[in-house]
Design a protein around this motif. Structure first.
Motif, PDB file in Angstrom:
ATOM      1  N   MET A 124       0.843  -1.195   0.000  1.00 10.59           N
ATOM      2  CA  MET A 124       0.000   0.000   0.000  1.00 10.59           C
ATOM      3  C   MET A 124       0.876   1.241   0.000  1.00 10.59           C
ATOM      4  O   MET A 124       1.951   1.248   0.604  1.00 10.59           O
ATOM      5  N   ALA A 125       0.424   2.272  -0.681  1.00 15.96           N
ATOM      6  CA  ALA A 125       1.128   3.548  -0.665  1.00 15.96           C
ATOM      7  C   ALA A 125       0.987   4.186   0.716  1.00 15.96           C
ATOM      8  O   ALA A 125      -0.032   4.045   1.381  1.00 15.96           O
ATOM      9  N   LEU A 126       2.044   4.868   1.163  1.00 16.76           N
ATOM     10  CA  LEU A 126       1.950   5.584   2.431  1.00 16.76           C
ATOM     11  C   LEU A 126       0.964   6.743   2.299  1.00 16.76           C
ATOM     12  O   LEU A 126       0.879   7.389   1.247  1.00 16.76           O
ATOM     13  N   PRO A 127       0.185   7.042   3.345  1.00 18.80           N
ATOM     14  CA  PRO A 127      -0.765   8.150   3.274  1.00 18.80           C
ATOM     15  C   PRO A 127      -0.043   9.492   3.293  1.00 18.80           C
ATOM     16  O   PRO A 127       1.141   9.592   3.645  1.00 18.80           O
ATOM     17  N   GLU A 128      -0.760  10.531   2.965  1.00 14.47           N
ATOM     18  CA  GLU A 128      -0.230  11.892   3.023  1.00 14.47           C
ATOM     19  C   GLU A 128      -0.205  12.336   4.483  1.00 14.47           C
ATOM     20  O   GLU A 128      -1.242  12.380   5.159  1.00 14.47           O
ATOM     21  N   VAL A 129       0.972  12.666   4.971  1.00 10.41           N
ATOM     22  CA  VAL A 129       1.099  13.005   6.390  1.00 10.41           C
ATOM     23  C   VAL A 129       1.692  14.400   6.598  1.00 10.41           C
ATOM     24  O   VAL A 129       2.191  14.718   7.672  1.00 10.41           O
ATOM     25  N   GLU A 130       1.630  15.231   5.584  1.00  3.56           N
ATOM     26  CA  GLU A 130       2.194  16.573   5.705  1.00  3.56           C
ATOM     27  C   GLU A 130       1.178  17.608   6.154  1.00  3.56           C
ATOM     28  O   GLU A 130       1.505  18.778   6.306  1.00  3.56           O
ATOM     29  N   GLY A 131      -0.057  17.212   6.362  1.00  3.20           N
ATOM     30  CA  GLY A 131      -1.072  18.147   6.815  1.00  3.20           C
ATOM     31  C   GLY A 131      -2.229  17.404   7.447  1.00  3.20           C
ATOM     32  O   GLY A 131      -2.403  16.197   7.251  1.00  3.20           O
ATOM     33  N   THR A 136      -0.323  15.810  12.735  1.00  2.00           N
ATOM     34  CA  THR A 136      -0.209  15.965  14.187  1.00  2.00           C
ATOM     35  C   THR A 136       0.210  14.654  14.834  1.00  2.00           C
ATOM     36  O   THR A 136       1.072  14.625  15.717  1.00  2.00           O
ATOM     37  N   MET A 137      -0.404  13.565  14.377  1.00  2.00           N
ATOM     38  CA  MET A 137      -0.050  12.260  14.929  1.00  2.00           C
ATOM     39  C   MET A 137       1.418  11.919  14.666  1.00  2.00           C
ATOM     40  O   MET A 137       2.118  11.392  15.536  1.00  2.00           O
ATOM     41  N   LYS A 138       1.880  12.235  13.469  1.00  2.00           N
ATOM     42  CA  LYS A 138       3.270  11.952  13.120  1.00  2.00           C
ATOM     43  C   LYS A 138       4.231  12.776  13.968  1.00  2.00           C
ATOM     44  O   LYS A 138       5.323  12.309  14.336  1.00  2.00           O
ATOM     45  N   ALA A 139       3.836  13.991  14.308  1.00  2.00           N
ATOM     46  CA  ALA A 139       4.719  14.878  15.068  1.00  2.00           C
ATOM     47  C   ALA A 139       4.781  14.521  16.549  1.00  2.00           C
ATOM     48  O   ALA A 139       5.699  14.947  17.252  1.00  2.00           O
TER      49      ALA A 139
END
Length: 347
Positions: A124-131, A136-139
């Protein structure tokens, strides 16, 4: 309840089977005429010392009677509830020595389970996590080094509301139950919402240091103790990193709220799960506000009862979230390596 090991022989078990209710030692002497009374008394004394028996009109007896009256779950949950309290926590140096010992004497446990070897694997492609929410979860990072800077009262407000704030009410239409159950932004088994939040305020603008209770119903803070009688190092198992946070939210479980509706001891497990739901919302709220936070479940139970006036049978401090301005040079940041996918094709 007392976490004291004791060797048990057949006569000990026999005496236990005869002591379901209050009675005088003389009555037990009469049951065993072939056994010297001094021997029976020695057994009774040892059993009392180790908490297998209690003497009437003592503090232990009062606790035992409260357990009988208030603990709705069976001994499965009771053994866990009391058995995990006040363990022999390690300090920072002891913990480091223990980890080095484990690493040197035991093979490492794999951190992941891959799909390698399976016949059908769908990448699966990684989701967009830049916004958005995923950004927030990634940060979010559990940072345990805070700068001595105050945080705003609004930041505390938002963290409390994210985990505990009441957003509405559900009319259950069930006889005997309050038909209007509070709903929050976290899931709760049967909407019983067993948690209350207390705030350990050290450095929040507009609030004097002290212990506050958060009322989710009217979204207010009530000052419980106008001073910090116990430091967080003592309260949280010698973790001195907790001393630098601006505030801590302490999640206290009220077990009767859940056991009233759910008599099976599985409900005890559900209560513990709910602390994780609440804390995660608070951690994400702190991240969104540009703050750092870290949770801990390493609690010194007797200190918590002293500080908050908790009932040992009915309540427990289960989890806590520490919030503040994280140090940019914190270990969790300087040793962090961003994740990079292994280059598989997406579907």
């Amino acid at each position: 309840m007392y976490q004291q090991p004791m060797p048990v022989d057949g006569f000990t078990l026999e005496l236990l089977s005869r002591t379901d209710d209050w009675q005088l030692p003389q009555g037990l002497h009469a049951l065993y005429p072939a056994t010297p009374p001094a021997t029976v008394d020695a057994y009774l004394h040892g059993m009392t010392e180790h908490g297998l028996l209690v003497m009437e009109h003592t503090e232990a007896a009062q606790l035992d009677m409260e357990y009988e009256a208030a603990w709705a779950w069976d001994t499965t949950a009771g053994l866990y509830h009391f058995g995990i309290q006040d363990p022999p926590w390690l300090d920072q140096d002891q913990s480091a020595q223990w980890m080095h010992h484990i690493a040197a004497t035991q093979p490492a446990i794999p951190q992941f389970t891959s799909n390698e070897g399976l016949e059908h694997v769908a990448p699966m492609a990684l989701p967009e996590v830049e916004g958005g929410l995923l950004a927030t979860m990634k940060a979010r990072r559990s940072v345990r080094t805070f700068l001595p800077e105050p945080v705003t009262a609004n930041a505390l407000r938002d963290c409390l509301y994210a985990g505990m704030g009441v957003t509405g009410f559900l009319d259950t239409q069930i006889p005997g139950e309050d038909p209007h159950l509070p709903l929050t932004m976290t899931p709760s088994g049967g909407a019983r919402n067993p948690y209350e939040a207390y705030v350990y305020v050290r450095n929040v603008e507009g609030l004097q240091p002290g212990i506050y209770h958060y009322s989710a119903l009217d979204h207010s803070l009530g000052l419980v103790a106008p001073h910090l009688a116990v430091d967080t190092t003592a309260l949280f198992a010698q973790q001195d990193w907790t001393e630098t946070a601006a505030f801590a939210i302490l999640l206290v479980a009220n077990f009767e709220r859940s056991s009233w509706k759910y008599p099976h001891p599985n409900a005890y497990r559900v209560v513990l799960m709910e602390a994780g739901h609440i804390a995660q919302n608070m951690l994400l709220a702190a991240t969104e506000l540009g703050l750092d936070a870290a949770p801990t479940g390493a609690v010194s139970d007797s200190v918590a009862r002293q500080l908050l006036g908790l009932n040992r049978v009915r309540q427990a401090l289960v989890y806590a979230v520490f919030v503040g301005h994280g140090d940019p040079q914190a270990f969790e940041r300087t040793q962090f390596t961003p994740f990079e996918p292994r280059g598989v094709e997406s579907v």
